[in-house]
Design a protein around this motif. Structure first.
Motif, PDB file in Angstrom:
ATOM      1  N   PHE A  83       0.826  -1.203   0.000  1.00  0.00           N
ATOM      2  CA  PHE A  83       0.000   0.000   0.000  1.00  0.00           C
ATOM      3  C   PHE A  83       0.864   1.258   0.000  1.00  0.00           C
ATOM      4  CE2 PHE A  83      -2.636  -3.381   1.546  1.00  0.00           C
ATOM      5  CZ  PHE A  83      -3.878  -3.118   0.981  1.00  0.00           C
ATOM      6  N   ASP A  84       0.270   2.375  -0.425  1.00  0.00           N
ATOM      7  CA  ASP A  84       1.017   3.628  -0.534  1.00  0.00           C
ATOM      8  C   ASP A  84       1.495   4.157   0.810  1.00  0.00           C
ATOM      9  OD1 ASP A  84      -1.585   4.273   0.268  1.00  0.00           O
ATOM     10  OD2 ASP A  84      -1.780   5.969  -1.086  1.00  0.00           O
ATOM     11  N   ASP A  85       0.930   3.648   1.925  1.00  0.00           N
ATOM     12  CA  ASP A  85       1.394   4.072   3.248  1.00  0.00           C
ATOM     13  C   ASP A  85       2.468   3.139   3.810  1.00  0.00           C
ATOM     14  OD1 ASP A  85      -0.066   1.807   3.899  1.00  0.00           O
ATOM     15  OD2 ASP A  85      -1.546   2.867   5.128  1.00  0.00           O
ATOM     16  N   GLY A  86       2.915   2.161   2.996  1.00  0.00           N
ATOM     17  CA  GLY A  86       3.964   1.249   3.412  1.00  0.00           C
ATOM     18  C   GLY A  86       3.488  -0.084   3.958  1.00  0.00           C
ATOM     19  N   GLU A  87       2.197  -0.211   4.250  1.00  0.00           N
ATOM     20  CA  GLU A  87       1.687  -1.490   4.760  1.00  0.00           C
ATOM     21  C   GLU A  87       1.839  -2.568   3.691  1.00  0.00           C
ATOM     22  OE1 GLU A  87      -2.421  -3.689   6.234  1.00  0.00           O
ATOM     23  OE2 GLU A  87      -2.478  -1.553   5.798  1.00  0.00           O
ATOM     24  N   LYS A  88       2.192  -3.772   4.145  1.00  0.00           N
ATOM     25  CA  LYS A  88       2.300  -4.926   3.253  1.00  0.00           C
ATOM     26  C   LYS A  88       1.454  -6.059   3.822  1.00  0.00           C
ATOM     27  CE  LYS A  88       6.891  -3.768   1.604  1.00  0.00           C
ATOM     28  NZ  LYS A  88       8.253  -4.206   1.375  1.00  0.00           N
ATOM     29  N   THR A  89       0.666  -6.696   2.960  1.00  0.00           N
ATOM     30  CA  THR A  89      -0.152  -7.829   3.371  1.00  0.00           C
ATOM     31  C   THR A  89      -0.101  -8.909   2.300  1.00  0.00           C
ATOM     32  OG1 THR A  89      -2.183  -6.958   2.392  1.00  0.00           O
ATOM     33  CG2 THR A  89      -1.767  -6.379   4.690  1.00  0.00           C
ATOM     34  N   THR A  90      -0.491 -10.096   2.704  1.00  0.00           N
ATOM     35  CA  THR A  90      -0.525 -11.244   1.796  1.00  0.00           C
ATOM     36  C   THR A  90      -1.875 -11.925   1.924  1.00  0.00           C
ATOM     37  OG1 THR A  90       1.849 -11.596   2.104  1.00  0.00           O
ATOM     38  CG2 THR A  90       0.588 -13.437   1.220  1.00  0.00           C
ATOM     39  N   ARG A  91      -2.391 -12.396   0.795  1.00  0.00           N
ATOM     40  CA  ARG A  91      -3.606 -13.203   0.794  1.00  0.00           C
ATOM     41  C   ARG A  91      -3.366 -14.385  -0.134  1.00  0.00           C
ATOM     42  NH1 ARG A  91      -7.367  -9.635  -0.684  1.00  0.00           N
ATOM     43  NH2 ARG A  91      -7.767  -9.179   1.501  1.00  0.00           N
ATOM     44  N   VAL A  92      -3.786 -15.558   0.306  1.00  0.00           N
ATOM     45  CA  VAL A  92      -3.692 -16.757  -0.532  1.00  0.00           C
ATOM     46  C   VAL A  92      -5.100 -17.299  -0.713  1.00  0.00           C
ATOM     47  CG1 VAL A  92      -2.769 -19.086  -0.768  1.00  0.00           C
ATOM     48  CG2 VAL A  92      -1.372 -17.294   0.305  1.00  0.00           C
ATOM     49  N   TRP A  93      -5.534 -17.338  -1.967  1.00  0.00           N
ATOM     50  CA  TRP A  93      -6.829 -17.903  -2.326  1.00  0.00           C
ATOM     51  C   TRP A  93      -6.653 -19.360  -2.730  1.00  0.00           C
ATOM     52  CZ3 TRP A  93     -11.606 -15.886  -1.957  1.00  0.00           C
ATOM     53  CH2 TRP A  93     -11.738 -14.504  -1.840  1.00  0.00           C
ATOM     54  N   LEU A  94      -7.525 -20.224  -2.258  1.00  0.00           N
ATOM     55  CA  LEU A  94      -7.617 -21.597  -2.722  1.00  0.00           C
ATOM     56  C   LEU A  94      -8.967 -21.730  -3.415  1.00  0.00           C
ATOM     57  CD1 LEU A  94      -6.257 -23.426   0.447  1.00  0.00           C
ATOM     58  CD2 LEU A  94      -5.012 -22.815  -1.640  1.00  0.00           C
ATOM     59  N   LEU A  95      -8.927 -21.952  -4.728  1.00  0.00           N
ATOM     60  CA  LEU A  95     -10.144 -21.976  -5.533  1.00  0.00           C
ATOM     61  C   LEU A  95     -10.423 -23.379  -6.059  1.00  0.00           C
ATOM     62  CD1 LEU A  95      -9.618 -18.777  -7.710  1.00  0.00           C
ATOM     63  CD2 LEU A  95     -10.731 -18.973  -5.498  1.00  0.00           C
ATOM     64  N   THR A  96     -11.696 -23.660  -6.240  1.00  0.00           N
ATOM     65  CA  THR A  96     -12.122 -24.904  -6.861  1.00  0.00           C
ATOM     66  C   THR A  96     -13.102 -24.568  -7.971  1.00  0.00           C
ATOM     67  OG1 THR A  96     -11.884 -26.120  -4.783  1.00  0.00           O
ATOM     68  CG2 THR A  96     -13.233 -27.150  -6.497  1.00  0.00           C
ATOM     69  N   LYS A  97     -12.795 -25.080  -9.152  1.00  0.00           N
ATOM     70  CA  LYS A  97     -13.704 -24.934 -10.291  1.00  0.00           C
ATOM     71  C   LYS A  97     -14.718 -26.060 -10.185  1.00  0.00           C
ATOM     72  CE  LYS A  97     -13.579 -24.670 -15.323  1.00  0.00           C
ATOM     73  NZ  LYS A  97     -12.677 -24.716 -16.489  1.00  0.00           N
ATOM     74  N   GLN A  98     -15.996 -25.721  -9.951  1.00  0.00           N
ATOM     75  CA  GLN A  98     -17.020 -26.744  -9.770  1.00  0.00           C
ATOM     76  C   GLN A  98     -17.619 -27.198 -11.099  1.00  0.00           C
ATOM     77  OE1 GLN A  98     -19.611 -24.861  -6.831  1.00  0.00           O
ATOM     78  NE2 GLN A  98     -18.702 -26.274  -5.349  1.00  0.00           N
ATOM     79  N   LYS A  99     -17.835 -26.272 -11.985  1.00  0.00           N
ATOM     80  CA  LYS A  99     -18.325 -26.528 -13.339  1.00  0.00           C
ATOM     81  C   LYS A  99     -17.627 -25.520 -14.229  1.00  0.00           C
ATOM     82  CE  LYS A  99     -22.906 -28.126 -12.006  1.00  0.00           C
ATOM     83  NZ  LYS A  99     -24.332 -27.905 -12.105  1.00  0.00           N
ATOM     84  N   ASP A 100     -17.961 -25.536 -15.504  1.00  0.00           N
ATOM     85  CA  ASP A 100     -17.297 -24.621 -16.435  1.00  0.00           C
ATOM     86  C   ASP A 100     -17.314 -23.169 -15.968  1.00  0.00           C
ATOM     87  OD1 ASP A 100     -16.483 -26.563 -18.149  1.00  0.00           O
ATOM     88  OD2 ASP A 100     -18.168 -26.325 -19.527  1.00  0.00           O
ATOM     89  N   ASN A 101     -18.387 -22.725 -15.362  1.00  0.00           N
ATOM     90  CA  ASN A 101     -18.469 -21.310 -14.997  1.00  0.00           C
ATOM     91  C   ASN A 101     -18.777 -21.068 -13.516  1.00  0.00           C
ATOM     92  OD1 ASN A 101     -21.081 -22.303 -15.244  1.00  0.00           O
ATOM     93  ND2 ASN A 101     -21.903 -20.376 -15.966  1.00  0.00           N
ATOM     94  N   LEU A 102     -18.643 -22.076 -12.668  1.00  0.00           N
ATOM     95  CA  LEU A 102     -18.904 -21.916 -11.238  1.00  0.00           C
ATOM     96  C   LEU A 102     -17.639 -22.191 -10.432  1.00  0.00           C
ATOM     97  CD1 LEU A 102     -22.349 -23.738 -10.884  1.00  0.00           C
ATOM     98  CD2 LEU A 102     -21.939 -21.276 -10.999  1.00  0.00           C
TER      99      LEU A 102
END
Length: 178
Positions: A83-102
């Motif tokens: 962030f522009d104020d110097g803060e640093k964060t991390t996020r890790v997403w774990l995704l599952t594709k259930q169908k072609d578009n879900l």
């Protein structure tokens, strides 16, 4: 008392009019190019974003390095924010594709599951999240719209609500770099 009743009716009417104008994912059914999360979010990406308050005032700017990898229907998206104020964060997403578009997903600061669906070049993704503001932590709902511009670029517009009221907005530009 009469003025309070009038104010309530006006507020209810404004709410109903706003609810009627919400876009539908079906509006994007025939748009191209088609967004497939497992194709766009695969490899190294760079994001640039801004966070706005409920009135549209700029609060913060950020950039994020993203590393995404899919194996079959399972995806992992790692995001490193600065962030522009110097803060640093991390996020890790774990995704599952259930169908072609879900899709469903989880991340450390997401409460429960995130649910998403694509149609055409758009994705609607919704989830609850814990966000920290100063010394307080709040649970908010995020309505995330992603729009694939072309095979290398995507725009993301997120409305943040609390008790059904808009409290902020995030706008992000994401570009594939590998």
């Amino acid at each position: 008392m009469k003025s309070m009743l009038c104010a309530f009716k006006f507020t209810l009417l404004a709410f109903l009019l706003t609810a009627c104008s919400t876009p539908s994912l079906d509006d994007y059914q025939s748009t191209t190019p088609e967004l497939h999360l497992d194709q766009f979010f695969n490899g190294k990406l760079m994001a640039y974003g801004i966070i706005l308050d409920r009135s549209g005032k700029l609060l913060r700017r950020f950039k994020a390095d993203i590393d995404a990898d899919w194996k079959g229907d399972q995806g992992e998206i790692k995001e490193w924010f600065e962030f522009d104020d110097g803060e640093k964060t991390t996020r890790v997403w774990l995704l599952t594709k259930q169908k072609d578009n879900l899709y469903v997903g989880q991340a450390g600061d997401v409460i429960g599951m995130a649910y998403g669906e694509t149609k055409g070049s758009a994705l609607f993704w919704q989830y609850d999240m814990q966000i920290k503001v100063d010394d307080e932590t709040y649970q908010v709902t995020l309505d995330d719209w992603m729009f694939l511009f072309d095979e290398q670029r995507l725009f993301n517009k997120t409305e943040i609500t609390k008790f059904g009221f808009k409290v902020g907005e995030v706008i992000i530009y994401i570009e594939k770099i590998e």
